[in-house]
Write a protein that holds these residues in place. Structure first.
Motif, PDB file in Angstrom:
ATOM      1  N   GLN A 118       9.890   8.131  46.110  1.00  0.00           N
ATOM      2  CA  GLN A 118       9.645   8.860  45.184  1.00  0.00           C
ATOM      3  C   GLN A 118      10.849   9.237  44.631  1.00  0.00           C
ATOM      4  OE1 GLN A 118       6.608  10.277  43.553  1.00  0.00           O
ATOM      5  NE2 GLN A 118       8.336  10.877  42.082  1.00  0.00           N
ATOM      6  N   GLY A 119      11.125   9.234  43.372  1.00  0.00           N
ATOM      7  CA  GLY A 119      12.479   9.479  42.543  1.00  0.00           C
ATOM      8  C   GLY A 119      12.570  11.005  42.203  1.00  0.00           C
ATOM      9  N   ALA A 120      13.525  11.430  41.641  1.00  0.00           N
ATOM     10  CA  ALA A 120      13.771  12.854  41.217  1.00  0.00           C
ATOM     11  C   ALA A 120      12.673  13.101  40.090  1.00  0.00           C
ATOM     12  CB  ALA A 120      14.899  13.050  40.838  1.00  0.00           C
ATOM     13  N   VAL A 121      12.136  14.269  39.764  1.00  0.00           N
ATOM     14  CA  VAL A 121      11.235  14.528  38.757  1.00  0.00           C
ATOM     15  C   VAL A 121      12.146  15.221  37.697  1.00  0.00           C
ATOM     16  CG1 VAL A 121       9.135  15.688  38.083  1.00  0.00           C
ATOM     17  CG2 VAL A 121       9.426  14.425  40.461  1.00  0.00           C
ATOM     18  N   ALA A 122      12.057  14.892  36.521  1.00  0.00           N
ATOM     19  CA  ALA A 122      12.551  15.710  35.181  1.00  0.00           C
ATOM     20  C   ALA A 122      11.486  16.121  34.186  1.00  0.00           C
ATOM     21  CB  ALA A 122      13.528  14.637  34.587  1.00  0.00           C
ATOM     22  N   ILE A 123      11.689  17.324  33.822  1.00  0.00           N
ATOM     23  CA  ILE A 123      10.759  17.702  32.735  1.00  0.00           C
ATOM     24  C   ILE A 123      11.659  17.926  31.432  1.00  0.00           C
ATOM     25  CG2 ILE A 123       9.126  19.903  32.166  1.00  0.00           C
ATOM     26  CD1 ILE A 123       8.416  18.644  34.801  1.00  0.00           C
ATOM     27  N   ARG A 129       6.414  15.197  31.943  1.00  0.00           N
ATOM     28  CA  ARG A 129       7.226  14.904  33.358  1.00  0.00           C
ATOM     29  C   ARG A 129       7.524  13.490  33.460  1.00  0.00           C
ATOM     30  NH1 ARG A 129       3.735  15.061  38.633  1.00  0.00           N
ATOM     31  NH2 ARG A 129       5.302  14.854  39.955  1.00  0.00           N
ATOM     32  N   ALA A 130       8.847  13.153  33.879  1.00  0.00           N
ATOM     33  CA  ALA A 130       9.279  11.776  33.832  1.00  0.00           C
ATOM     34  C   ALA A 130       9.893  11.716  35.522  1.00  0.00           C
ATOM     35  CB  ALA A 130      10.178  11.295  33.045  1.00  0.00           C
ATOM     36  N   HIS A 131       9.263  10.548  36.019  1.00  0.00           N
ATOM     37  CA  HIS A 131       9.834  10.040  37.204  1.00  0.00           C
ATOM     38  C   HIS A 131       9.559   8.854  37.682  1.00  0.00           C
ATOM     39  CE1 HIS A 131       5.762  10.387  39.213  1.00  0.00           C
ATOM     40  NE2 HIS A 131       5.326  11.006  38.253  1.00  0.00           N
ATOM     41  N   ASP A 132      10.503   8.239  38.552  1.00  0.00           N
ATOM     42  CA  ASP A 132      10.398   6.941  39.123  1.00  0.00           C
ATOM     43  C   ASP A 132       9.577   7.037  40.488  1.00  0.00           C
ATOM     44  OD1 ASP A 132      11.597   6.183  36.807  1.00  0.00           O
ATOM     45  OD2 ASP A 132      13.478   5.936  38.031  1.00  0.00           O
ATOM     46  N   GLN A 133       8.875   5.946  40.786  1.00  0.00           N
ATOM     47  CA  GLN A 133       8.172   5.547  42.049  1.00  0.00           C
ATOM     48  C   GLN A 133       8.459   4.191  42.481  1.00  0.00           C
ATOM     49  OE1 GLN A 133       4.207   6.873  41.459  1.00  0.00           O
ATOM     50  NE2 GLN A 133       4.419   8.978  42.597  1.00  0.00           N
ATOM     51  N   LYS A 134       8.525   4.059  43.748  1.00  0.00           N
ATOM     52  CA  LYS A 134       8.385   2.731  44.346  1.00  0.00           C
ATOM     53  C   LYS A 134       7.201   2.438  45.047  1.00  0.00           C
ATOM     54  CE  LYS A 134      11.026  -0.287  47.381  1.00  0.00           C
ATOM     55  NZ  LYS A 134      12.283  -0.298  48.534  1.00  0.00           N
ATOM     56  N   ILE A 135       6.239   1.585  44.469  1.00  0.00           N
ATOM     57  CA  ILE A 135       4.948   1.462  44.672  1.00  0.00           C
ATOM     58  C   ILE A 135       4.740   0.218  45.582  1.00  0.00           C
ATOM     59  CG2 ILE A 135       2.770   1.276  43.807  1.00  0.00           C
ATOM     60  CD1 ILE A 135       3.598   3.768  42.959  1.00  0.00           C
ATOM     61  N   PRO A 141       6.903  -4.231  47.127  1.00  0.00           N
ATOM     62  CA  PRO A 141       7.182  -3.190  46.304  1.00  0.00           C
ATOM     63  C   PRO A 141       7.568  -3.621  44.863  1.00  0.00           C
ATOM     64  CG  PRO A 141       8.571  -3.509  48.393  1.00  0.00           C
ATOM     65  CD  PRO A 141       7.754  -4.873  48.172  1.00  0.00           C
ATOM     66  N   ARG A 142       7.510  -2.386  44.192  1.00  0.00           N
ATOM     67  CA  ARG A 142       7.693  -2.569  42.687  1.00  0.00           C
ATOM     68  C   ARG A 142       8.172  -1.154  42.048  1.00  0.00           C
ATOM     69  NH1 ARG A 142       3.035  -3.639  38.105  1.00  0.00           N
ATOM     70  NH2 ARG A 142       4.258  -2.578  36.512  1.00  0.00           N
ATOM     71  N   TRP A 143       8.980  -0.862  41.502  1.00  0.00           N
ATOM     72  CA  TRP A 143       9.323   0.274  40.932  1.00  0.00           C
ATOM     73  C   TRP A 143       8.717   0.556  39.488  1.00  0.00           C
ATOM     74  CZ3 TRP A 143      11.968   4.323  42.834  1.00  0.00           C
ATOM     75  CH2 TRP A 143      12.523   4.125  43.984  1.00  0.00           C
ATOM     76  N   VAL A 144       8.087   1.736  39.563  1.00  0.00           N
ATOM     77  CA  VAL A 144       7.197   2.141  38.091  1.00  0.00           C
ATOM     78  C   VAL A 144       7.919   3.179  37.585  1.00  0.00           C
ATOM     79  CG1 VAL A 144       5.147   2.754  37.343  1.00  0.00           C
ATOM     80  CG2 VAL A 144       5.119   1.059  39.234  1.00  0.00           C
ATOM     81  N   ALA A 145       8.301   3.347  36.319  1.00  0.00           N
ATOM     82  CA  ALA A 145       8.891   4.622  35.623  1.00  0.00           C
ATOM     83  C   ALA A 145       7.569   5.169  34.936  1.00  0.00           C
ATOM     84  CB  ALA A 145       9.860   4.362  34.682  1.00  0.00           C
ATOM     85  N   TRP A 146       7.334   6.305  35.326  1.00  0.00           N
ATOM     86  CA  TRP A 146       6.222   7.274  34.991  1.00  0.00           C
ATOM     87  C   TRP A 146       6.614   8.254  34.000  1.00  0.00           C
ATOM     88  CZ3 TRP A 146       1.376   5.670  36.051  1.00  0.00           C
ATOM     89  CH2 TRP A 146       1.148   5.139  37.327  1.00  0.00           C
TER      90      TRP A 146
END
Length: 166
Positions: A118-123, A129-135, A141-146
């Motif tokens: 789990q990456g850092a969460v920014a508001i 809300r924006a954050h990155d996750q390695k799924i 594994p794949r990085w997803v920018a949410w």
């Protein structure tokens, strides 16, 4: 479309006034009946117009809904909508593919993709809300920018959380 009928009605009213000024009671009574008939016809026309507009609006709304659904499904981005309780209310094909589950198995559940990191969460100032996750995915594994934000699909329902991943 119905303007000729409205013009005839106006002409009947004018003739009625002329007959009243000329003290022609017989003509005025005939015109009264014609005016009443024309008024009823115009009320029917107005009702038909209202019904036609409602049907046209309904067809237009249905077409817009189908267009929005096709846009939603054609996105390569991952899209999932969740209610206030975190229950999935809608997902697109890309999300289903990454989840390796059919839509029917996801709707109504609290399913989350397997997060490896789990990456850092920014508001953002607008509340997004924006954050990155390695799924974990079928291809590794794949990085997803949410980006996650509340959307309201209907004024009579609570807002859903829309999550869009790239």
């Amino acid at each position: 479309m119905w303007e000729p009928a409205e013009k005839v009605y106006g002409e009947l009213i004018l003739r009625h006034h002329q007959a009243a000024r000329a003290n022609d009671d017989e003509r005025r009574l005939r015109l009264d009946r014609m005016i009443d008939d024309m008024r009823k016809a115009l009320e029917d026309i107005a009702s038909w117009r209202k019904t036609a507009k409602a049907q046209e609006f309904s067809r237009g709304a249905k077409g817009a809904e189908e267009h929005a659904r096709s846009l939603f499904e054609s996105q390569s981005d991952l899209i999932v909508l969740r209610d206030n309780d975190g229950i999935i209310t809608s997902v697109n094909d890309a999300y289903c593919a990454l989840a390796r589950k059919p839509r029917e198995a996801l709707i109504g559940t609290r399913f989350t993709l397997p997060v490896l990191e789990q990456g850092a969460v920014a508001i953002e100032p607008n509340g997004t809300r924006a954050h990155d996750q390695k799924i974990d995915s079928a291809l590794g594994p794949r990085w997803v920018a949410w980006r996650e934000g509340l959307i309201r699909s209907d004024a009579h329902r609570p807002a859903d959380l829309q999550c869009v991943g790239r």
